[in-house]
Design an enzyme around this catalytic site. Structure first.
Site, PDB file in Angstrom:
ATOM      1  CG  ASP A  81      -2.298   0.621   0.884  1.00  0.00           C
ATOM      2  OD1 ASP A  81      -2.296   1.793   0.473  1.00  0.00           O
ATOM      3  OD2 ASP A  81      -3.342  -0.041   1.025  1.00  0.00           O
ATOM      4  CG  HIS A  91      -4.468   1.953  -2.119  1.00  0.00           C
ATOM      5  ND1 HIS A  91      -4.567   2.375  -0.814  1.00  0.00           N
ATOM      6  CD2 HIS A  91      -5.724   2.058  -2.643  1.00  0.00           C
ATOM      7  CE1 HIS A  91      -5.828   2.711  -0.544  1.00  0.00           C
ATOM      8  NE2 HIS A  91      -6.549   2.533  -1.640  1.00  0.00           N
ATOM      9  CD  GLU A  98     -10.175   3.709  -0.881  1.00  0.00           C
ATOM     10  OE1 GLU A  98     -11.022   4.170  -0.100  1.00  0.00           O
ATOM     11  OE2 GLU A  98      -9.106   3.215  -0.494  1.00  0.00           O
ATOM     12  CD  GLU A 124      -6.024   2.739   7.009  1.00  0.00           C
ATOM     13  OE1 GLU A 124      -6.440   1.773   7.693  1.00  0.00           O
ATOM     14  OE2 GLU A 124      -6.426   2.985   5.856  1.00  0.00           O
TER      15      GLU A 124
HETATM   16  C1  ACM Z   1     -10.949  -0.587   0.632  1.00  0.00           C
HETATM   17  O1  ACM Z   1     -11.456  -0.534   1.765  1.00  0.00           O
HETATM   18  N1  ACM Z   1     -10.301   0.451   0.139  1.00  0.00           N
HETATM   19  C2  ACM Z   1     -11.054  -1.776  -0.181  1.00  0.00           C
END
Ligand code: ACM
Length: 627
Positions: free
Chosen positions: A195, A270, A346, A485
C-alpha cells in the site's frame, strides 16, 4: 396415550432437547446433540488413525501439541483398545460433509472423528478443542461432555484480511493471527501486502521495492492531518518486509491450518511505496516517499477524492506491465492458492486525466474516461495473472468501466458491486463495510480509539452474504477486513478483530437457522473466557451501554440499551458515584441542565460486566439525534 399426554410428552422432549443441546461452539455446528456421560483425556489416552496418509497428519500433530501444552502426552498408535481418540478418513466420500466437514462423536470410552479430507479432520479437532473446559494451565485430565456433532460449512470462502502495510507485523505476529483464525474455521487469509505506507513482500528482481518501499518515518497516533509528514532529512526507520523464505514458512504454516493465503498487491492506486522505489512508473515520474499515514487524500464526500500526492501507476507505460509481470511471476511462485488479489480500489485518475500523453493514448484507443482507462489496466493485469496460472480477484472498483473477463469481485462498498458481478456470472466475495470492516469502532466513542465509522458486534452478526435475487452459486463467501491505519500492535489487532470475527465466522460457516443472537452472545461470553485464559486481547465493548441522545419537546433525552441478555444498566446523571448506587435504567430519561456528567455501566447479578462510560453533558449535547 390421549392427546393431552402426547402434547405434554412432546413438550417435555422439546424442552429436554433444547436444554441439553446447548454447546459453546463458535461457529455453531450444523447439528449438535448432547449425550449422557463424559470422556476423560488423561495420560493414558492414545490417538488412533485410520486411512490417513502420513502427509495428512499435520492437524493431528498440532492437536497433540495442544494437548502437550496442557500437560498431556498422547500416545500415537495405529490401533489400540481402551481410551482412545479415533480419527478416520472416510473410505467412501460422504457428500454431506464435503471437503471441510466432519462427524464427531464423544462417548465414555471413545472419541471418534470422521472426515473425507484433512481439512475436515482439522476442523473437527478445532471443535473438539472448544469442547474442553476453559483452562490454559497444566492439567492431568480434561473431561469432555459426551455428544454427537455433524458439521460442514455454508460457504467455501471464509476470510479475514490483515493489512500489514499501514503497520508492519512480524512473522510470529502474522502466524498468531492465522492461528486464531483457524480455531474459528476461517480458511482464507487475505494478506494485504502493499500500500502507500509500505511494500512488504520481497521481490528479488525488483530489490528497491523493499529496500526503499518497505520503510517510512516512524509515526503513530491518529491518521491523516494530525500526523506530520517526514521532516527534511528524517530517516525512514519504521517498517520491514517478509523475505521469500519467511513467506514460504507462513504459507506452510497457514496450509497446516487449512488456510489458503490470498496475497494482495494493490494497484494501480495505493502504490506510493512502489513509486517511492521506482518513480518512473508513475505519470509524472517525480520522486515521492513512503507516506507515514499523514494526510495525502482530500476526501470530498460521496466517495469522491483527490490525491494530493501521486500514488497511481501509469497505465499507458509498457514498463509498468513489465514491472507487474515481474512482481506476479514471483508472487505466483510463492503462493500456491488459486487467487491473486490485484487491489484496484480507490485509484485516483486525476494525474492520468491531466497528462497529455495519457489523453492522446485514450483518444487513440477510444477510451472515454479514467474509469475505462482503469478497466483497460485491470484487463491487462488479469492477462498477466492468468499467465501465471492464477485467477484474479479485485475490489469492486474493477467493475467500473467494464469488468475483466474471468475476474472475481470483492464487494466492499456495500453489496451492490457483488450483486452486479454475480448477475454478470462472476464469482463474488462479500465484504461490505456495513458488516465486515473490522477497523471501525465497535463501542462507545468515549472509550474507543477514534475512527470515522462504527460497526457493533450486533450489526456484524446481521450480515447475510447472499442477497435476494442473486444466484447463490456465484457468492463464494465473505470476509472481514482489518485495515491497520490506526492499529500499531498485534494485541490491538486482536481487540479489533474479535469478537466481530466470531460473528463473521458464524455467518460464513453455520446454517442460517442456527444463527440466533442470544445464543451466539452466550457462546461469545464463553469464548471471552477462553481469550482471557490465554491472555489474548478481545473487545468486550458489546457489554457497554449504547447511548442515544435526542430531543423531545425541547428536552434533552437519553436512551440506554444493550443487546446482551440478563443484564441491567445503571446510570447517574447527577455526578453521584459510583454508578451502581445510581439508578437502574428502565426508560429514557431527561438530561437536566447543569455542569454534569453521565456515568453508566452494565451489570449482571450486581457485578459490573462492561466498562464505565463517563461522558460530560457538553459531549452528550453534541450527540443529539433527531428522533
Ligand atoms: C478498501 O477498503 N479500500 C477496499
Amino acid at each position: 396415550m390421549n392427546s393431552i399426554y402426547k402434547t405434554l410428552a412432546f413438550l417435555f422432549i422439546l424442552f429436554f432437547q433444547f436444554s441439553y443441546s446447548q454447546h459453546n461452539i463458535i461457529p455453531a455446528p450444523v447439528k449438535y446433540e448432547m449425550n449422557e456421560g463424559s470422556f476423560v483425556i488423561d495420560k493414558s489416552v492414545s490417538i488412533e488413525t485410520q486411512n490417513i496418509d502420513t502427509k495428512d497428519l499435520n492437524g493431528i500433530k498440532l492437536f497433540q501439541k495442544y494437548l502437550l501444552d496442557l500437560g498431556i502426552e498422547s500416545d500415537f498408535v495405529k490401533r489400540k483398545a481402551g481410551s482412545i481418540i479415533s480419527i478416520n478418513m472416510n473410505n467412501k466420500y460422504d457428500s454431506t460433509l464435503g471437503d471441510e466437514g466432519y462427524k464427531l462423536e464423544v462417548n465414555e470410552n471413545r472419541i471418534v472423528l470422521n472426515a473425507n479430507k484433512e481439512a475436515g479432520v482439522f476442523n473437527g479437532l478445532q471443535t473438539l478443542k472448544q469442547l474442553f473446559p476453559v483452562n490454559n494451565n497444566k492439567t492431568e485430565k480434561i473431561e469432555i461432555q459426551s455428544c454427537k456433532v455433524l458439521d460442514y460449512p455454508r460457504f467455501k470462502w471464509r476470510g479475514l484480511m490483515l493489512d500489514v502495510s499501514r503497520h508492519f507485523f512480524t512473522v510470529d505476529e502474522v502466524k498468531s493471527f492465522i492461528d486464531k483464525m483457524s480455531e474459528y474455521k476461517f480458511n482464507v487469509f487475505h494478506w494485504h501486502l502493499t500500500d502507500d505506507q509500505g511494500w512488504r513482500i520481497e521481490i528479488k528482481s525488483l530489490p528497491k521495492l523493499t529496500e526503499i518501499g518497505g520503510w517510512r518515518v516512524e509515526r503513530y497516533g491518529r491518521y491523516g492531518s494530525e500526523r506530520p509528514y517526514p521532516k527534511k532529512g528524517e530517516k525512514a526507520t519504521y517498517g520491514g518486509f517478509y523475505t521469500q523464505e519467511q513467506i514460504k514458512g507462513i504459507v506452510q504454516y497457514a496450509s497446516d491450518r487449512n488456510i489458503t493465503i490470498v496475497p494482495e498487491i494493490d494497484m494501480p492506486g495505493h502504490s506510493m511505496a512502489a513509486l517511492a522505489a521506482y518513480p518512473e512508473l508513475s505519470v509524472n515520474q517525480k520522486p515521492t516517499f513512503v507516506v507515514p499515514g499523514s494526510k495525502f487524500v482530500d476526501w470530498q464526500g460521496g466517495g469522491k477524492f483527490e490525491m494530493l500526492i501521486e500514488n497511481t501507476l501509469n497505465p499507458i507505460d509498457e514498463n509498468v506491465y513489465d514491472f507487474i509481470d515481474k512482481v506476479f511471476t514471483e508472487v505466483a511462485q510463492l503462493f500456491p492458492g488459486e487467487y491473486i488479489h490485484m487491489g484496484g480500489d480507490e485509484a485516483y485518475h486525476g494525474y492520468w486525466e491531466r497528462d497529455t500523453n495519457v489523453q492522446k493514448f485514450m483518444k487513440e484507443n477510444s477510451i472515454k474516461d479514467g474509469e475505462e482507462l482503469q478497466s483497460y489496466f485491470v484487463k491487462r493485469v488479469e492477462k498477466i495473472i492468468n499467465s501465471k496460472g492464477k485467477k484474479m480477484i479485485g475490489w469492486d472498483e474493477i467493475l467500473d468501466g467494464g469488468l475483466a473477463e474471468g475476474a472475481a469481485v470483492m464487494s466492499w462498498r456495500g453489496m451492490k458491486g457483488g450483486i452486479k458481478a454475480a448477475k454478470m456470472e462472476h464469482e463474488v466475495v462479500m465484504t461490505p463495510t456495513t458488516y465486515a470492516y473490522l477497523d471501525y469502532t465497535q463501542g462507545d466513542k468515549s472509550v474507543e480509539n477514534r475512527i470515522y465509522a462504527s460497526l457493533s458486534l450486533e450489526k456484524s452478526y446481521e450480515f447475510e452474504p447472499i442477497p435476494k435475487d442473486v444466484n447463490p452459486k456465484y457468492i463464494l463467501g465473505g470476509q472481514g477486513n482489518l485495515w491497520t491505519e490506526g492499529i500499531a500492535t498485534m494485541p490491538f489487532a486482536f481487540y479489533m478483530t474479535y469478537p466481530r470475527a466470531f460473528a463473521l465466522a458464524e455467518t460464513l460457516w453455520s446454517t442460517k437457522e442456527n444463527k440466533k443472537w442470544n445464543d451466539f452472545m452466550r457462546r461469545t461470553e464463553y469464548h471471552f473466557n477462553r481469550f482471557d485464559a490465554t491472555k489474548t486481547n478481545i473487545s468486550k465493548a458489546v457489554f457497554d451501554p449504547i447511548i442515544t441522545v435526542y430531543l423531545e419537546n425541547d428536552e434533552l433525552m437519553c436512551k440506554l440499551e444493550n443487546s446482551v441478555p440478563n443484564t441491567e444498566i445503571y446510570y447517574a446523571i447527577d455526578n453521584s458515584y459510583p454508578v451502581q448506587f445510581g439508578q437502574k435504567y428502565i426508560e429514557p430519561f431527561k438530561i437536566p441542565e447543569g455542569n454534569l456528567d453521565l456515568h453508566t455501566q452494565t451489570f449482571r447479578d450486581g457485578k459490573a460486566i462492561g466498562r464505565e462510560l463517563h461522558i460530560p453533558r457538553k459531549d452528550l449535547v453534541k450527540r443529539v439525534k433527531k428522533k
